[in-house]
Design a protein around this motif. Sequence first.
Motif, PDB file in Angstrom:
ATOM      1  N   ASP A   1       3.576  -4.288  10.038  1.00 33.61           N
ATOM      2  CA  ASP A   1       2.741  -3.510  10.968  1.00 33.61           C
ATOM      3  C   ASP A   1       2.167  -2.270  10.281  1.00 33.61           C
ATOM      4  OD1 ASP A   1       3.228  -5.316  12.949  1.00 33.61           O
ATOM      5  OD2 ASP A   1       4.786  -4.125  13.941  1.00 33.61           O
ATOM      6  N   TYR A   2       3.022  -1.594   9.526  1.00 32.77           N
ATOM      7  CA  TYR A   2       2.560  -0.391   8.823  1.00 32.77           C
ATOM      8  C   TYR A   2       1.439  -0.752   7.860  1.00 32.77           C
ATOM      9  CZ  TYR A   2       2.288   3.439   5.535  1.00 32.77           C
ATOM     10  OH  TYR A   2       1.802   4.448   4.724  1.00 32.77           O
ATOM     11  N   ASP A   3       1.672  -1.783   7.053  1.00 35.54           N
ATOM     12  CA  ASP A   3       0.704  -2.159   6.012  1.00 35.54           C
ATOM     13  C   ASP A   3      -0.648  -2.522   6.637  1.00 35.54           C
ATOM     14  OD1 ASP A   3       0.910  -3.141   2.880  1.00 35.54           O
ATOM     15  OD2 ASP A   3      -0.590  -4.249   4.021  1.00 35.54           O
ATOM     16  N   GLU A   4      -0.628  -3.335   7.660  1.00 39.98           N
ATOM     17  CA  GLU A   4      -1.889  -3.781   8.263  1.00 39.98           C
ATOM     18  C   GLU A   4      -2.624  -2.599   8.908  1.00 39.98           C
ATOM     19  OE1 GLU A   4      -0.823  -7.073  10.754  1.00 39.98           O
ATOM     20  OE2 GLU A   4      -0.867  -8.482   9.076  1.00 39.98           O
ATOM     21  N   LYS A   5      -1.879  -1.648   9.459  1.00 35.22           N
ATOM     22  CA  LYS A   5      -2.499  -0.474  10.074  1.00 35.22           C
ATOM     23  C   LYS A   5      -3.193   0.387   9.017  1.00 35.22           C
ATOM     24  CE  LYS A   5       0.157   2.898  11.416  1.00 35.22           C
ATOM     25  NZ  LYS A   5       1.173   3.682  12.174  1.00 35.22           N
TER      26      LYS A   5
ATOM     27  N   PHE B   1       7.238   9.922  -1.813  1.00 34.31           N
ATOM     28  CA  PHE B   1       6.020   9.111  -1.847  1.00 34.31           C
ATOM     29  C   PHE B   1       6.315   7.826  -2.604  1.00 34.31           C
ATOM     30  CE2 PHE B   1       4.552  13.431  -1.264  1.00 34.31           C
ATOM     31  CZ  PHE B   1       3.589  13.286  -0.277  1.00 34.31           C
ATOM     32  N   SER B   2       5.903   6.694  -2.026  1.00 32.88           N
ATOM     33  CA  SER B   2       6.203   5.417  -2.656  1.00 32.88           C
ATOM     34  C   SER B   2       5.247   4.352  -2.103  1.00 32.88           C
ATOM     35  CB  SER B   2       7.665   5.043  -2.378  1.00 32.88           C
ATOM     36  OG  SER B   2       8.043   3.917  -3.126  1.00 32.88           O
ATOM     37  N   TYR B   3       5.725   3.123  -2.031  1.00 29.95           N
ATOM     38  CA  TYR B   3       4.962   2.012  -1.462  1.00 29.95           C
ATOM     39  C   TYR B   3       5.741   1.435  -0.288  1.00 29.95           C
ATOM     40  CZ  TYR B   3       2.320   2.515  -5.730  1.00 29.95           C
ATOM     41  OH  TYR B   3       1.563   3.038  -6.740  1.00 29.95           O
ATOM     42  N   ASP B   4       4.985   0.856   0.663  1.00 28.18           N
ATOM     43  CA  ASP B   4       5.654   0.403   1.879  1.00 28.18           C
ATOM     44  C   ASP B   4       6.715  -0.672   1.630  1.00 28.18           C
ATOM     45  OD1 ASP B   4       3.846  -1.635   1.305  1.00 28.18           O
ATOM     46  OD2 ASP B   4       2.653  -1.365   3.130  1.00 28.18           O
ATOM     47  N   ASN B   5       6.476  -1.548   0.650  1.00 28.71           N
ATOM     48  CA  ASN B   5       7.433  -2.633   0.412  1.00 28.71           C
ATOM     49  C   ASN B   5       8.770  -2.127  -0.117  1.00 28.71           C
ATOM     50  OD1 ASN B   5       5.867  -2.117  -2.138  1.00 28.71           O
ATOM     51  ND2 ASN B   5       7.375  -3.545  -2.951  1.00 28.71           N
ATOM     52  N   GLN B   6       8.782  -0.924  -0.702  1.00 31.33           N
ATOM     53  CA  GLN B   6      10.027  -0.419  -1.276  1.00 31.33           C
ATOM     54  C   GLN B   6      10.989   0.094  -0.208  1.00 31.33           C
ATOM     55  OE1 GLN B   6       8.767   2.290  -4.444  1.00 31.33           O
ATOM     56  NE2 GLN B   6       9.025   0.626  -5.908  1.00 31.33           N
ATOM     57  N   LEU B   7      10.566   0.019   1.038  1.00 32.29           N
ATOM     58  CA  LEU B   7      11.470   0.412   2.117  1.00 32.29           C
ATOM     59  C   LEU B   7      12.758  -0.417   2.075  1.00 32.29           C
ATOM     60  CD1 LEU B   7      11.891   2.110   4.734  1.00 32.29           C
ATOM     61  CD2 LEU B   7      10.999   0.136   5.992  1.00 32.29           C
TER      62      LEU B   7
ATOM     63  N   THR C   1       0.853  -1.189   0.000  1.00 30.79           N
ATOM     64  CA  THR C   1       0.000   0.000   0.000  1.00 30.79           C
ATOM     65  C   THR C   1       0.887   1.236   0.000  1.00 30.79           C
ATOM     66  OG1 THR C   1      -2.017   0.944   0.970  1.00 30.79           O
ATOM     67  CG2 THR C   1      -0.259   0.337   2.501  1.00 30.79           C
ATOM     68  N   GLN C   2       0.266   2.348  -0.233  1.00 30.40           N
ATOM     69  CA  GLN C   2       1.003   3.595  -0.411  1.00 30.40           C
ATOM     70  C   GLN C   2       1.577   4.098   0.917  1.00 30.40           C
ATOM     71  OE1 GLN C   2      -2.137   2.946  -1.265  1.00 30.40           O
ATOM     72  NE2 GLN C   2      -2.435   3.331  -3.443  1.00 30.40           N
ATOM     73  N   ALA C   3       2.711   4.771   0.813  1.00 29.08           N
ATOM     74  CA  ALA C   3       3.389   5.253   2.022  1.00 29.08           C
ATOM     75  C   ALA C   3       4.268   6.449   1.691  1.00 29.08           C
ATOM     76  CB  ALA C   3       4.247   4.146   2.630  1.00 29.08           C
ATOM     77  N   LEU C   4       4.574   7.196   2.715  1.00 28.32           N
ATOM     78  CA  LEU C   4       5.552   8.281   2.608  1.00 28.32           C
ATOM     79  C   LEU C   4       6.823   7.806   3.310  1.00 28.32           C
ATOM     80  CD1 LEU C   4       5.996  11.248   1.743  1.00 28.32           C
ATOM     81  CD2 LEU C   4       5.034  11.948   3.930  1.00 28.32           C
ATOM     82  N   HIS C   5       7.903   7.685   2.549  1.00 30.18           N
ATOM     83  CA  HIS C   5       9.193   7.311   3.141  1.00 30.18           C
ATOM     84  C   HIS C   5       9.875   8.570   3.677  1.00 30.18           C
ATOM     85  CE1 HIS C   5       9.801   3.315   0.756  1.00 30.18           C
ATOM     86  NE2 HIS C   5       8.521   3.557   0.984  1.00 30.18           N
TER      87      HIS C   5
ATOM     88  N   VAL D   1      15.717   4.869   7.240  1.00 37.50           N
ATOM     89  CA  VAL D   1      14.498   5.305   6.545  1.00 37.50           C
ATOM     90  C   VAL D   1      13.280   4.731   7.265  1.00 37.50           C
ATOM     91  CG1 VAL D   1      13.263   5.366   4.342  1.00 37.50           C
ATOM     92  CG2 VAL D   1      15.766   5.342   4.366  1.00 37.50           C
ATOM     93  N   GLY D   2      12.215   5.537   7.389  1.00 33.60           N
ATOM     94  CA  GLY D   2      10.984   5.095   8.034  1.00 33.60           C
ATOM     95  C   GLY D   2       9.766   5.333   7.158  1.00 33.60           C
TER      96      GLY D   2
END
Length: 447
Positions: free
Chosen positions: A386-390, A291-297, A167-171, A308-309
């Motif tokens: 944890d991030y993704d499920e939240k 801006f990216s996706y959580d898995n790209q962390l 899912t989408q996330a801000l790194h 990176v968080g």
Amino acid sequence: MAILGRRGSARSLRTVLAGAAALTVLATAACGGGGSRASDQEAGGPPEREQPVQLEVTWWGGPARAELTQKVLDLYTQKHPNVTFTTQWQGYSGYYDKVNTTAAGRNAADIIQIDNRVLREYSSKGLLAELDPWVGNTLQVDGIDEKLLGTGRVDGKLYAVPLAANTQALHYDKTVLERIGMLPPENGWATWEEFGTWAAQVTTATGNAPWAMRDESANISLFEYWLRQNGKELYDGQKPGFTAEDVTAWFELWDGLRKSGAASPQEVAQPANAGDISKNTVVTKNTALTFSYDNQLTEVDKSTDHEVGLVPIPGPRSGAYARPSQFFTAYTGGDNIATAVDVINFFVSDPEAGAILGTERGLPPNKQVRDVVSPNFDDQLKYVLDYDEKVVAEAGPTPPVPAQGDSQLGRLLQASAENVGFGRQSPADGAAEFVTQAAGELERAAS
């Protein structure tokens, strides 16, 4: 023969004939015949175990993904010694150009990684094998959430299997933000305005080195997220789901962020607009956020010596959805489609494979695999989980499969966003041009 392309002797004459048969059958299907296999291979037949089979696999991604993918392919060969692989991988930029070129030469890879942006287009062109005949035998999908699995269906037929969910996330660059005492709030920002104010303060605190974020008005995925926050979708069937007024508001949002110092000038952003991780502005340390996706962390973290968080994207979570980060698909002209399907199944259903893949592409799509492997995740993978499920718990509904021609929309938005960002067009003029071109491209793609 030129038609054999880069694989030369490795591609058998049988493949070429199968590819020709595929086009013939698909042409028939397009005229109303539908449903038949696109080659002389048995639909739903068993994978090859006794005779040597060499399959080609292609994907986009960075070195970390390549390493993990190769390990899974090696594990498959260890379990099935007669099946070996050749591979091709590269960054996202230009990836689909290469796939399109090889497909035009009927010499595409047996297993092709795609995202949902080309799924309708590729299935409509007859490049992808329908996978339903293998479901329940070679292809086990019971552990995949039906909504996620459904993202691989076009007009009720399964053409693609989600390799992972994200899912989408801000790194954010924790090293930089911690140094200036401005770590982001754990649950993000209630509005874009609130976020913009905070980001401008970051840029002031760092003295533009780095900027808080780059101008990401060219980011089609972020534009889609923002549209969903405003009650719209990227598509209304085969038409744009947005108006020129919507796009004007989007460009004006970023114009304001640039002027406040929250976002970088377009000169800083442009090298990263094509999406390659190596040019990501957190990786290059030109910005503290991206801006990216959580898995790209995983990939971003490996590409920088900073910590990176992840933090949710500003505004309501209605823009988010559990999306297939990538699919694996089987080429209709492949040498052995049944074995290709078995390899795809191995990637999503085998716990050992799941343990190797981790969350680099996203979370394991198969819950049975996820439950087995997640207790052994390292701290970073557990953090992503944890991030993704939240976020997904509060996410909006999954959008329909993108319209045909979607792959061109990102390029059109990038061109218009850069014109506006460089001051060559006003937000309204850039928006009007983009909407006109987008509508025309979608109409052309469907004709």
